[in-house]
Design an enzyme around this catalytic site. Sequence first.
Site, PDB file in Angstrom:
ATOM      1  N   GLU A  93       0.822  -1.213   0.000  1.00 43.14           N
ATOM      2  CA  GLU A  93       0.000   0.000   0.000  1.00 43.14           C
ATOM      3  C   GLU A  93       0.853   1.259   0.000  1.00 43.14           C
ATOM      4  O   GLU A  93       1.889   1.307   0.655  1.00 43.14           O
ATOM      5  CB  GLU A  93      -0.826   0.063   1.298  1.00 43.14           C
ATOM      6  CG  GLU A  93      -2.065  -0.761   1.276  1.00 43.14           C
ATOM      7  CD  GLU A  93      -2.834  -0.668   2.590  1.00 43.14           C
ATOM      8  OE1 GLU A  93      -2.933   0.431   3.172  1.00 43.14           O
ATOM      9  OE2 GLU A  93      -3.333  -1.719   3.024  1.00 43.14           O
ATOM     10  N   CYS A 106       2.989   8.530   1.229  1.00 45.41           N
ATOM     11  CA  CYS A 106       3.331   7.643   2.337  1.00 45.41           C
ATOM     12  C   CYS A 106       3.651   6.282   1.738  1.00 45.41           C
ATOM     13  O   CYS A 106       2.819   5.695   1.044  1.00 45.41           O
ATOM     14  CB  CYS A 106       2.158   7.547   3.299  1.00 45.41           C
ATOM     15  SG  CYS A 106       2.392   6.342   4.622  1.00 45.41           S
ATOM     16  N   CYS A 113       5.001  -6.992   8.331  1.00 40.91           N
ATOM     17  CA  CYS A 113       5.839  -6.431   9.389  1.00 40.91           C
ATOM     18  C   CYS A 113       5.921  -7.446  10.516  1.00 40.91           C
ATOM     19  O   CYS A 113       4.986  -8.206  10.750  1.00 40.91           O
ATOM     20  CB  CYS A 113       5.196  -5.133   9.906  1.00 40.91           C
ATOM     21  SG  CYS A 113       6.137  -4.295  11.191  1.00 40.91           S
ATOM     22  N   CYS A 117       2.819  -4.675  16.781  1.00 39.14           N
ATOM     23  CA  CYS A 117       2.048  -3.677  17.537  1.00 39.14           C
ATOM     24  C   CYS A 117       0.573  -4.090  17.559  1.00 39.14           C
ATOM     25  O   CYS A 117       0.002  -4.453  16.527  1.00 39.14           O
ATOM     26  CB  CYS A 117       2.189  -2.283  16.914  1.00 39.14           C
ATOM     27  SG  CYS A 117       3.892  -1.682  16.918  1.00 39.14           S
ATOM     28  N   GLY A 160       5.368  -1.808   7.441  1.00 36.16           N
ATOM     29  CA  GLY A 160       6.763  -2.198   7.637  1.00 36.16           C
ATOM     30  C   GLY A 160       7.489  -1.338   8.641  1.00 36.16           C
ATOM     31  O   GLY A 160       7.070  -0.229   8.952  1.00 36.16           O
ATOM     32  N   GLU A 161       8.592  -1.880   9.152  1.00 36.93           N
ATOM     33  CA  GLU A 161       9.456  -1.141  10.073  1.00 36.93           C
ATOM     34  C   GLU A 161      10.726  -0.760   9.292  1.00 36.93           C
ATOM     35  O   GLU A 161      11.554  -1.635   9.000  1.00 36.93           O
ATOM     36  CB  GLU A 161       9.768  -1.998  11.304  1.00 36.93           C
ATOM     37  CG  GLU A 161      10.888  -1.472  12.191  1.00 36.93           C
ATOM     38  CD  GLU A 161      10.746  -0.007  12.580  1.00 36.93           C
ATOM     39  OE1 GLU A 161       9.652   0.435  12.951  1.00 36.93           O
ATOM     40  OE2 GLU A 161      11.762   0.713  12.498  1.00 36.93           O
ATOM     41  N   SER A 192       9.669   6.906  10.170  1.00 30.37           N
ATOM     42  CA  SER A 192       9.046   6.591  11.457  1.00 30.37           C
ATOM     43  C   SER A 192       9.449   5.200  11.917  1.00 30.37           C
ATOM     44  O   SER A 192       9.407   4.239  11.158  1.00 30.37           O
ATOM     45  CB  SER A 192       7.525   6.677  11.294  1.00 30.37           C
ATOM     46  OG  SER A 192       6.879   6.340  12.495  1.00 30.37           O
ATOM     47  N   SER A 215       7.448   6.159  17.241  1.00 32.24           N
ATOM     48  CA  SER A 215       6.104   5.773  17.658  1.00 32.24           C
ATOM     49  C   SER A 215       6.156   5.417  19.131  1.00 32.24           C
ATOM     50  O   SER A 215       6.615   4.344  19.496  1.00 32.24           O
ATOM     51  CB  SER A 215       5.643   4.581  16.828  1.00 32.24           C
ATOM     52  OG  SER A 215       5.643   4.956  15.471  1.00 32.24           O
ATOM     53  N   LEU A 216       5.694   6.330  19.962  1.00 33.67           N
ATOM     54  CA  LEU A 216       5.823   6.140  21.414  1.00 33.67           C
ATOM     55  C   LEU A 216       4.564   5.485  21.987  1.00 33.67           C
ATOM     56  O   LEU A 216       4.637   4.417  22.567  1.00 33.67           O
ATOM     57  CB  LEU A 216       6.101   7.502  22.065  1.00 33.67           C
ATOM     58  CG  LEU A 216       6.567   7.490  23.512  1.00 33.67           C
ATOM     59  CD1 LEU A 216       7.835   6.691  23.684  1.00 33.67           C
ATOM     60  CD2 LEU A 216       6.768   8.922  24.006  1.00 33.67           C
ATOM     61  N   HIS A 217       3.430   6.134  21.838  1.00 35.74           N
ATOM     62  CA  HIS A 217       2.101   5.595  22.178  1.00 35.74           C
ATOM     63  C   HIS A 217       1.862   5.320  23.659  1.00 35.74           C
ATOM     64  O   HIS A 217       0.735   5.003  24.050  1.00 35.74           O
ATOM     65  CB  HIS A 217       1.790   4.318  21.385  1.00 35.74           C
ATOM     66  CG  HIS A 217       1.908   4.480  19.887  1.00 35.74           C
ATOM     67  ND1 HIS A 217       1.445   5.576  19.223  1.00 35.74           N
ATOM     68  CD2 HIS A 217       2.448   3.673  18.935  1.00 35.74           C
ATOM     69  CE1 HIS A 217       1.678   5.453  17.925  1.00 35.74           C
ATOM     70  NE2 HIS A 217       2.306   4.312  17.721  1.00 35.74           N
ATOM     71  N   ASN A 291      -6.974   4.388  14.459  1.00 35.95           N
ATOM     72  CA  ASN A 291      -7.886   3.844  13.459  1.00 35.95           C
ATOM     73  C   ASN A 291      -8.302   2.453  13.903  1.00 35.95           C
ATOM     74  O   ASN A 291      -7.450   1.572  13.999  1.00 35.95           O
ATOM     75  CB  ASN A 291      -7.175   3.701  12.106  1.00 35.95           C
ATOM     76  CG  ASN A 291      -7.160   4.992  11.338  1.00 35.95           C
ATOM     77  OD1 ASN A 291      -8.191   5.636  11.177  1.00 35.95           O
ATOM     78  ND2 ASN A 291      -5.994   5.379  10.872  1.00 35.95           N
ATOM     79  N   CYS A 334      -4.065   1.577   8.230  1.00 36.93           N
ATOM     80  CA  CYS A 334      -2.860   1.118   7.545  1.00 36.93           C
ATOM     81  C   CYS A 334      -2.863  -0.398   7.427  1.00 36.93           C
ATOM     82  O   CYS A 334      -3.038  -1.100   8.407  1.00 36.93           O
ATOM     83  CB  CYS A 334      -1.606   1.475   8.344  1.00 36.93           C
ATOM     84  SG  CYS A 334      -1.671   3.033   9.170  1.00 36.93           S
TER      85      CYS A 334
HETATM   86  N1  SAH Z   1       6.939   0.776  11.725  1.00 39.15           N
HETATM   87  C1  SAH Z   1       7.000   2.211  11.758  1.00 39.15           C
HETATM   88  C2  SAH Z   1       6.280   2.909  10.626  1.00 39.15           C
HETATM   89  C3  SAH Z   1       4.939   2.386  10.183  1.00 39.15           C
HETATM   90  S1  SAH Z   1       3.515   2.711  11.166  1.00 39.15           S
HETATM   91  C4  SAH Z   1       6.517   2.708  13.093  1.00 39.15           C
HETATM   92  O1  SAH Z   1       6.079   1.921  13.908  1.00 39.15           O
HETATM   93  O2  SAH Z   1       6.620   3.913  13.344  1.00 39.15           O
HETATM   94  C5  SAH Z   1       3.211   4.451  11.092  1.00 39.15           C
HETATM   95  C6  SAH Z   1       2.518   4.976  12.347  1.00 39.15           C
HETATM   96  O3  SAH Z   1       1.135   4.568  12.402  1.00 39.15           O
HETATM   97  C7  SAH Z   1       3.152   4.472  13.626  1.00 39.15           C
HETATM   98  O4  SAH Z   1       3.209   5.523  14.551  1.00 39.15           O
HETATM   99  C8  SAH Z   1       2.168   3.414  14.070  1.00 39.15           C
HETATM  100  O5  SAH Z   1       2.293   3.135  15.424  1.00 39.15           O
HETATM  101  C9  SAH Z   1       0.854   4.035  13.685  1.00 39.15           C
HETATM  102  N2  SAH Z   1      -0.285   3.142  13.582  1.00 39.15           N
HETATM  103  C10 SAH Z   1      -0.318   1.858  13.195  1.00 39.15           C
HETATM  104  N3  SAH Z   1      -1.578   1.379  13.213  1.00 39.15           N
HETATM  105  C11 SAH Z   1      -2.354   2.389  13.608  1.00 39.15           C
HETATM  106  C12 SAH Z   1      -3.755   2.514  13.819  1.00 39.15           C
HETATM  107  N4  SAH Z   1      -4.585   1.491  13.654  1.00 39.15           N
HETATM  108  N5  SAH Z   1      -4.219   3.716  14.223  1.00 39.15           N
HETATM  109  C13 SAH Z   1      -3.373   4.763  14.397  1.00 39.15           C
HETATM  110  N6  SAH Z   1      -2.052   4.703  14.212  1.00 39.15           N
HETATM  111  C14 SAH Z   1      -1.538   3.527  13.833  1.00 39.15           C
END
Ligand code: SAH
Length: 346
Positions: A93, A106, A113, A117, A160-161, A192, A215-217, A291, A334
């Site tokens: 994608e 993007c 991946c 997560c 992907g990472e 990212s 990506s901290l979260h 999302n 995504c």
């Molecule tokens: N692997 C990398 C880049 C891809 S994800 C990373 O983890 O940063 C891009 C961003 O979207 C990351 O911050 C990821 O945590 C976030 N993300 C993934 N799924 C998501 C979702 N369902 N809702 C919101 N953000 C999401």
Amino acid sequence: MDRKDLKNMTKEELTEELIAIGEKKFRAGQMYDWMHKKLAVSPMEMTNLSEAFRRKLCETYSYTTLEKAVMLTSKLDGTRKYLFSLADGNVIESVWMQYHHGNSVCISSQVGCRMGCTFCASTLGGLVRNLTAAEMLEQVYAIERDTGERVANVVVMGTGEPLDNYENLIRFIHMLCSEDGLNISQRNVTVSTCGLAPMLRRLADEKLAITPALSLHAPNDELRRKLMPVAKSYSINELMEAVDYYIEKTGRRMSFEYSLIQGENDTEALAGELCRLLKGRNCHVNLIPVNPVEEREYKRSQPANVLSFQKFLEKAGINVTIRREMGSDINAACGQLRRHFEEEHR
Ligand code: SAH
């Protein structure tokens, strides 16, 4: 043996390759221009080369191009979601977004991946394989060809990472930002990562001018480990040390991604913890209402809650924005477009 991919070679490598097969050196410049500026879809388009040589190129080398399998266009803001087929039948994608400051793409860095997560659809089927630099470039090229418009910004935030596909990522950035290619400014490239601390340090040493995003979260290890398995390998402390190293080495600001999940990571107490964690650092926080992914039970935070979380950080003097939602009418999270496509075709 696999054929070498012409589009994956730097200009220097292409020059060496041509010399090795007894061709004139200056042909490399012509070919590189066709591939990375004129975005030719086949060596046969390279009309300043002899027809015999073009045929030889087609027979001897591979030449990465992506085929558009699906495209969804938002009726709200023109955002386009692409599903591209790769030569081996895998699909990836990419997203095209129009902003006042230019068009952004993007891109994906891997097929699938392996980071796991818990809120992310891209990781549900695990990692299939890394993308080559050519396959990353071609996502940008295919979209420029399809839209007829220039791309100003590239964000490596699709499936992907990127730091798990390090060599190809670095090659991709150098080729994307080369004067001999699209010449996109490194400042307009965002990478990212979910937080592979040692790789982030390695990236710092490349001294690129790209914008890093982490990506901290979650502001503490306990919660972060619940949301992101990678947090079991690297503590927030280790990550923050890598972040400080990155900022010190490059002088760039760090972006922190924080996806807000209702009742999980969106409380005022956690906002307070986040402030204490980030205080004094040259950084920016991006809040993203999560999302929802069908396979998971997570819900996005209420809009009022997102706003109060933002206000809380602002009051502590932290740079913070809420990610503007693009293409919400086509907004499968995504990785979901690819999942649906593969389910249908299985
Ligand atoms: N692997 C990398 C880049 C891809 S994800 C990373 O983890 O940063 C891009 C961003 O979207 C990351 O911050 C990821 O945590 C976030 N993300 C993934 N799924 C998501 C979702 N369902 N809702 C919101 N953000 C999401």
